[in-house]
Design a protein around this motif. Sequence first.
Motif, PDB file in Angstrom:
ATOM      1  N   TYR A   1      -7.547  -5.889 -39.981  1.00  0.00           N
ATOM      2  CA  TYR A   1      -7.085  -5.080 -40.702  1.00  0.00           C
ATOM      3  C   TYR A   1      -7.289  -3.464 -40.634  1.00  0.00           C
ATOM      4  CZ  TYR A   1      -7.147  -2.628 -45.331  1.00  0.00           C
ATOM      5  OH  TYR A   1      -6.903  -1.418 -46.413  1.00  0.00           O
ATOM      6  N   PRO A   2      -8.391  -2.906 -40.070  1.00  0.00           N
ATOM      7  CA  PRO A   2      -8.674  -1.637 -40.014  1.00  0.00           C
ATOM      8  C   PRO A   2      -7.686  -1.104 -38.754  1.00  0.00           C
ATOM      9  CG  PRO A   2     -10.692  -2.805 -39.851  1.00  0.00           C
ATOM     10  CD  PRO A   2      -9.821  -3.951 -39.601  1.00  0.00           C
ATOM     11  N   ASP A   3      -7.287  -1.820 -37.752  1.00  0.00           N
ATOM     12  CA  ASP A   3      -6.263  -1.186 -36.815  1.00  0.00           C
ATOM     13  C   ASP A   3      -4.763  -1.384 -37.393  1.00  0.00           C
ATOM     14  OD1 ASP A   3      -8.347  -0.982 -34.849  1.00  0.00           O
ATOM     15  OD2 ASP A   3      -7.775  -2.826 -33.867  1.00  0.00           O
ATOM     16  N   TYR A   4      -4.452  -2.426 -38.243  1.00  0.00           N
ATOM     17  CA  TYR A   4      -3.260  -2.360 -38.747  1.00  0.00           C
ATOM     18  C   TYR A   4      -3.126  -1.403 -39.790  1.00  0.00           C
ATOM     19  CZ  TYR A   4       0.618  -4.706 -41.419  1.00  0.00           C
ATOM     20  OH  TYR A   4       1.847  -4.969 -41.959  1.00  0.00           O
ATOM     21  N   MET A   5      -3.985  -1.087 -40.767  1.00  0.00           N
ATOM     22  CA  MET A   5      -4.098   0.225 -41.719  1.00  0.00           C
ATOM     23  C   MET A   5      -3.668   1.423 -40.783  1.00  0.00           C
ATOM     24  SD  MET A   5      -3.738   0.723 -44.551  1.00  0.00           S
ATOM     25  CE  MET A   5      -4.192  -0.406 -45.519  1.00  0.00           C
TER      26      MET A   5
END
Length: 125
Positions: free
Chosen positions: A105-109
């Motif tokens: 999630y952090p990288d996707y965001m």
Amino acid sequence: KRKEKKDMIFSEELLNIDKATGLSYCMDMEDFYAEVLEAFCKQCEEYIPQLEEQYEKGDWMQYAIIAHGLKSNSLNIGAVNFSKLSLKHELAGKEGNSSFIISQYPDYMDALKGLLAKAKNIISK
């Protein structure tokens, strides 16, 4: 230091917007492509807080629905690699694969915000 460089290259590939691909989804009409780019930016601005909310709640089905929208609309602007990444998040949400979502999630965001900035930059030219 090597990892930093690799991440940067990865994110450049991930954030690539292939205008020719986007135009092919817009009947090769520049004006229509510009409208699609603007719509994508508006959608991202709505979807970023929604994605955050579903992530915080752990509502993976709603998360999958948002990722599905991002998958389709990023493909429409020619962001093929981001679209493929969104598909992975969509499937993880549908499968309830929380470990994938939580770890990615952090990288996707970050990628989503980077793609939004890049799309806005194209519009402003």
